[in-house]
Design a protein around this motif. Structure first.
Motif, PDB file in Angstrom:
ATOM      1  N   LEU A  39       0.829  -1.208   0.000  1.00 36.17           N
ATOM      2  CA  LEU A  39       0.000   0.000   0.000  1.00 36.17           C
ATOM      3  C   LEU A  39       0.864   1.259   0.000  1.00 36.17           C
ATOM      4  N   LEU A  43       0.699   4.073  -2.923  1.00 32.92           N
ATOM      5  CA  LEU A  43       0.353   5.464  -2.627  1.00 32.92           C
ATOM      6  C   LEU A  43       1.470   6.423  -3.019  1.00 32.92           C
ATOM      7  N   THR A  46       1.185   6.805  -6.697  1.00 35.71           N
ATOM      8  CA  THR A  46       0.045   7.671  -6.989  1.00 35.71           C
ATOM      9  C   THR A  46       0.398   9.134  -6.734  1.00 35.71           C
ATOM     10  N   SER A  47       1.086   9.370  -5.623  1.00 33.01           N
ATOM     11  CA  SER A  47       1.498  10.733  -5.279  1.00 33.01           C
ATOM     12  C   SER A  47       2.460  11.297  -6.319  1.00 33.01           C
ATOM     13  N   ILE A  89      -1.679  12.802   0.109  1.00 34.93           N
ATOM     14  CA  ILE A  89      -0.601  12.270  -0.742  1.00 34.93           C
ATOM     15  C   ILE A  89       0.640  11.823   0.035  1.00 34.93           C
ATOM     16  N   ILE A 133      -3.720   7.192   5.543  1.00 29.80           N
ATOM     17  CA  ILE A 133      -2.877   7.122   4.345  1.00 29.80           C
ATOM     18  C   ILE A 133      -1.913   8.308   4.280  1.00 29.80           C
ATOM     19  N   ILE A 139      -0.157   4.145   7.982  1.00 30.54           N
ATOM     20  CA  ILE A 139      -0.552   2.982   7.171  1.00 30.54           C
ATOM     21  C   ILE A 139      -0.282   1.690   7.936  1.00 30.54           C
ATOM     22  N   LEU A 201      -5.885   7.117  -6.305  1.00 32.69           N
ATOM     23  CA  LEU A 201      -5.900   7.460  -4.889  1.00 32.69           C
ATOM     24  C   LEU A 201      -7.192   6.971  -4.235  1.00 32.69           C
ATOM     25  N   ASN A 204      -7.375   3.028  -4.277  1.00 27.96           N
ATOM     26  CA  ASN A 204      -6.510   2.380  -3.292  1.00 27.96           C
ATOM     27  C   ASN A 204      -7.111   2.452  -1.893  1.00 27.96           C
ATOM     28  N   ILE A 205      -7.739   3.573  -1.579  1.00 28.93           N
ATOM     29  CA  ILE A 205      -8.392   3.708  -0.273  1.00 28.93           C
ATOM     30  C   ILE A 205      -9.548   2.723  -0.152  1.00 28.93           C
ATOM     31  N   THR A 216      -3.911  -3.234  -4.596  1.00 30.10           N
ATOM     32  CA  THR A 216      -3.539  -1.821  -4.735  1.00 30.10           C
ATOM     33  C   THR A 216      -2.323  -1.606  -5.621  1.00 30.10           C
ATOM     34  N   THR A 220      -2.252  -0.028  -9.441  1.00 36.10           N
ATOM     35  CA  THR A 220      -1.525   1.234  -9.626  1.00 36.10           C
ATOM     36  C   THR A 220      -0.498   1.127 -10.729  1.00 36.10           C
TER      37      THR A 220
END
Length: 353
Positions: A39, A43, A46-47, A89, A133, A139, A201, A204-205, A216, A220
């Motif tokens: 995860l 993330l 994604t950020s 993020i 997150i 996390i 984002l 994934n949540i 996830t 991604t």
């Protein structure tokens, strides 16, 4: 931001632990929290997509324009933006995004870079504490205790609100200097990358909330391969290895000291101990150490999150901020340590109520 020195230190610690017990090699895969690591990786990717979309860089000229020549007003605008963004993020990525933004703003408006960077780093650590997150330690705690997203947010909200209030008040008390504004550079917004990064984002949540952590990272990577390969190419994969060794090294340390009477199980003592240990070894390793005894989650979360706002070693976000900006450690601590002490006292009072 290069983290080779921190990764090298983790590798050295691993060798020391291996010399004490050669069975560590066989235990290594089982010490990694693969759900959390997957995860965290998803993330951060994604950020990176959000960062490369240019959405945050578009804010700099707007901030300068809204500030009307006041440096204090600029910092006061910057704080809620960084706080809100880091809750979404992750604080490390927020620093990768906003420190260049602060520097770009400094180039436009001739502001005090040290002060703005330090306030931004504290804002990133404080804002990230709100959500599960927002940073790696949250996390890990979120996954370990099986909390819902909103359960975590509701519990942290009163404390984070006070921390933000303290930060805003501190920023308001800063000396106000007039800015010498220059023409800002133009930034192109990548709407496609922004859309799919925002989609990832949310996805994934929701996947984590429904217990599908394993989906996830594959989701991604697949989406970014099709829509934003620049996020994959620009990603610091050494950071993933760093977190993997944090799990292994400090998971082993937690195993070695499990059952020790000095490990607090909750309350004020746990808050103080976790905040203090974070100053020495950073808040993510401190989280892994204390989780070995499965203490109360809220005092632990409060301690390790608040611990990131003090000494520079308390959080990787702080190290990122200094490395990118080049400001001095003394300049950082001149603001961060007083803030940490005030926020800690307030948190203690609230916890005791």
């Amino acid at each position: 931001m290069k983290r080779e020195w921190f990764l090298t230190a983790l590798l050295a610690l691993y060798l020391v632990l291996f010399s004490l017990d050669h069975k560590l090699l066989a235990r290594t895969p089982f010490l990694v929290d693969w759900k959390s690591l997957s995860l965290i990786t998803a993330l951060i990717l994604t950020s990176k997509g959000l960062e490369l979309s240019g959405v945050f860089s578009r804010l700099a000229p707007k901030l300068v324009e809204l500030s009307h020549g006041s440096e204090r007003r600029l910092v006061l605008y910057l704080v809620p933006i960084v706080v809100t963004s880091s809750a979404i993020i992750m604080n490390d990525t927020a620093m990768l995004v906003f420190v260049p933004l602060v520097i770009a703003t400094a180039d436009i408006a001739r502001i005090n870079v040290s002060r703005a960077v330090t306030v931004s780093a504290i804002a990133a650590n404080v804002g990230s504490a709100l959500t599960p997150i927002g940073n790696p330690q949250n996390i890990i705690i979120w996954n370990t205790y099986g909390l819902s997203f909103m359960e975590f947010v509701r519990a942290m909200c009163p404390y984070v609100s006070l921390w933000v209030f303290c930060l805003v008040l501190s920023a308001f008390l800063l000396k106000d200097d007039e800015m010498d504004v220059m023409k800002p550079p133009s930034v192109v917004l990548n709407g496609r990358l922004l859309f799919f990064s925002a989609f990832l984002l949310i996805a994934n949540i929701l996947l984590t909330e429904s217990g599908h952590h394993w989906m996830t990272l594959p989701l991604t990577v697949i989406v970014l391969l099709v829509t934003g390969r620049e996020a994959l190419l620009g990603f610091d994969w050494a950071l993933v290895l760093t977190f993997a060794f944090i799990f292994v090294d400090f998971g082993e340390v937690a195993r070695l000291i499990s059952g020790s009477s000095w490990l607090p199980s909750g309350g004020l003592v746990l808050l103080l101990a976790s905040a203090g240990l974070s100053q020495l070894i950073s808040n993510v390793p401190a989280t892994v150490v204390f989780l070995g005894s499965k203490p109360e989650w809220l005092p632990l979360a409060l301690g390790v999150n608040l611990g990131g706002t003090g000494i520079i070693t308390g959080s990787l976000a702080n190290l990122i901020a200094l490395r990118i900006s080049g400001i001095g450690i003394k300049d950082f601590h001149r603001f961060s340590i007083p803030y940490f002490l005030v926020a800690l006292v307030i948190s203690i009072l609230v916890l005791l109520l």
